[in-house]
Design an enzyme around this catalytic site. Structure first.
Site, PDB file in Angstrom:
ATOM      1  N   ASP A 335       1.958  -3.841  -1.370  1.00 25.37           N
ATOM      2  CA  ASP A 335       1.699  -3.086  -2.598  1.00 25.37           C
ATOM      3  C   ASP A 335       3.002  -2.992  -3.366  1.00 25.37           C
ATOM      4  O   ASP A 335       4.023  -2.582  -2.807  1.00 25.37           O
ATOM      5  CB  ASP A 335       1.178  -1.685  -2.247  1.00 25.37           C
ATOM      6  CG  ASP A 335       0.562  -0.960  -3.427  1.00 25.37           C
ATOM      7  OD1 ASP A 335       1.059  -1.137  -4.556  1.00 25.37           O
ATOM      8  OD2 ASP A 335      -0.397  -0.195  -3.218  1.00 25.37           O
ATOM      9  N   ARG A 337       3.211  -1.368  -6.417  1.00 24.72           N
ATOM     10  CA  ARG A 337       3.137  -0.312  -7.425  1.00 24.72           C
ATOM     11  C   ARG A 337       4.241   0.710  -7.240  1.00 24.72           C
ATOM     12  O   ARG A 337       4.809   1.196  -8.192  1.00 24.72           O
ATOM     13  CB  ARG A 337       1.774   0.386  -7.358  1.00 24.72           C
ATOM     14  CG  ARG A 337       0.654  -0.416  -7.927  1.00 24.72           C
ATOM     15  CD  ARG A 337      -0.666   0.244  -7.681  1.00 24.72           C
ATOM     16  NE  ARG A 337      -0.997   0.303  -6.263  1.00 24.72           N
ATOM     17  CZ  ARG A 337      -2.114   0.821  -5.782  1.00 24.72           C
ATOM     18  NH1 ARG A 337      -3.000   1.330  -6.614  1.00 24.72           N
ATOM     19  NH2 ARG A 337      -2.364   0.826  -4.492  1.00 24.72           N
TER      20      ARG A 337
END
Length: 424
Positions: A335, A337
């Protein structure tokens, strides 16, 4: 010798000097004091290319859309000298200033004064400095088939204030461009500013030489998407901890959010959050959806679709126990983000407490509470809203530590749920 900073740009056919920006700024550039308690002390963000002696940031306004501006200039359809006429563009609702605006470490990825430039920097604008808003606030109606269905099923009742009988929800919404204070961003991620600048320079192919040649410029307008917030109910209640706040921080998923792809829970969770926000506002509280452009966990849609193929084609099929592994094989990370910058928009709104957080993400919860915002109840997506093909995602996430009021699946359970085949 560099071209005159105030000279008109040459026509497409005329040629001329390429104006490099690695030299020192002109004396006319306003000073930026990040985290100052007033707009006058903080100073304006000036990302214009019209008069380079006024520039006090790295990059230009509009994020990734700045590239389209360049295309328009190159095609001759836009004058580089164009100045925005800000008549009647002022916000429909005024936010702040809030105490967090004067805390240098509280907000590092957006300009808290970005919606108020016409008023806050009137003198500078009158003096000819091209200052552009980085935040715009307006009113709108949101119409979703899921909300109309909730009305038909009796879960929602129009009150003609928050929710109209037409099925439209009344909202205040704000579009926010990213404005990064590099020293603050570096501290937020626990790295040195030098390392951050070098990585940004190298990983963008040297697009912004000022990152490594202009240490005096501390503010960067990155070429990425921004975010939009949708407020249900009276926006003034956001900064009052006594007013019930229902909120969801949602990261973009074009395939699900817009086109209804059922391999994930993004749209069902988003529409469920909107329903919760409407109900909260009707109870006298306020609802908030903060929507960030971080497509495919900030890996992008191409990477996301490659991962979809890898998941569906692996030996044993698409199973929850391999959900994160396939992403890491393709992207190198599960991930990208990283939610460290996400709470900034909440601090811009003056939020101190979220009574009901419509999210199961441990990363989002930790980032919000770690920034000093209190969270009460956490609201998970109802089982009935989880598409069959998305059960793989849901099991993988809850096993990885996402919040769930139910039972966390064990290793054996993770192997049970399987997604569809590619051609099914």
């Amino acid at each position: 010798m560099p071209a005159d900073a105030t000279a008109s740009p040459p026509s497409k056919a005329a040629g001329g000097h390429i104006r490099l920006t690695s030299h020192s700024a002109g004396t006319a550039a306003p000073e930026i004091v990040w985290g100052a308690p007033t707009a006058a002390l903080r100073g304006p963000i000036v990302g214009t290319t019209a008069n380079r002696s006024h520039r006090n940031v790295i990059g230009t306004h509009s994020g990734a859309y700045g590239v389209y501006r360049a295309l328009a200039v190159a095609a001759g359809s836009l004058s580089r000298d164009h100045r925005a006429d800000l008549t009647n563009t002022s916000p429909t609702d005024v936010f702040g200033p809030h105490p967090q605006w004067g805390e240098p470490s509280a907000i590092v990825s957006l300009d808290p004064w970005g919606a108020m430039v016409a008023e806050a920097f009137a003198d500078e604008l009158a003096a000819g400095i091209d200052i552009r808003p980085t935040i715009a606030v307006t009113k709108a109606q949101v119409i979703l088939p899921e909300i109309s269905d909730a009305i038909l099923r009796g879960r929602l009742r129009p009150d003609e204030r928050v929710l109209l009988s037409t099925g439209a929800a009344q909202v205040t919404k704000a579009a926010i461009e990213p404005v990064w204070h590099l020293p603050g961003v570096a501290r937020r991620f626990g790295c040195s500013e030098t390392d951050l600048r070098r990585a940004l320079f190298e990983e963008t192919g040297g697009m912004y030489p000022e990152l490594v040649t202009r240490s005096d410029l501390e503010v960067f307008l990155p070429p990425i998407g921004g975010q939009t917030i949708y407020i249900f109910g009276d926006p003034r209640g956001l900064a009052d901890p006594a007013v019930e706040l229902t909120a969801r921080v949602h990261d973009e998923c074009n395939g699900s959010d817009v086109f209804g792809s059922d391999i994930c829970t993004c749209r069902p969770y988003l529409t469920h959050a909107i329903e919760e926000c409407i109900q909260g506002a009707q109870r006298g509280g306020v609802g908030l959806v903060a929507y960030s452009r971080k497509e495919g966990r900030a890996l992008g849609e191409v990477t996301k679709f490659l991962v979809y193929n890898a998941r569906k084609r692996q030996v044993g099929g698409d199973t929850a126990d391999q959900y994160f592994a396939r992403t890491e094989c393709v992207a190198g990370v599960q991930d990208m983000r990283f939610q460290e910058l996400m709470p900034d928009v909440l601090h811009w709104l003056g939020i101190r407490r979220i009574h009901r957080l419509v999210s199961m993400s441990n990363m989002k919860y930790d980032a919000i509470t770690g920034s000093g915002i209190e969270v009460g109840e956490r609201v998970s997506i109802p089982d009935a809203l989880i598409p069959a093909d998305a059960q793989v995602e849901m099991d993988a996430k809850t096993a990885a530590g996402y919040y769930t009021p139910g039972v966390t699946p064990d290793a054996e359970e993770l192997r049970k749920a399987k997604g569809r085949e590619l051609d099914a």
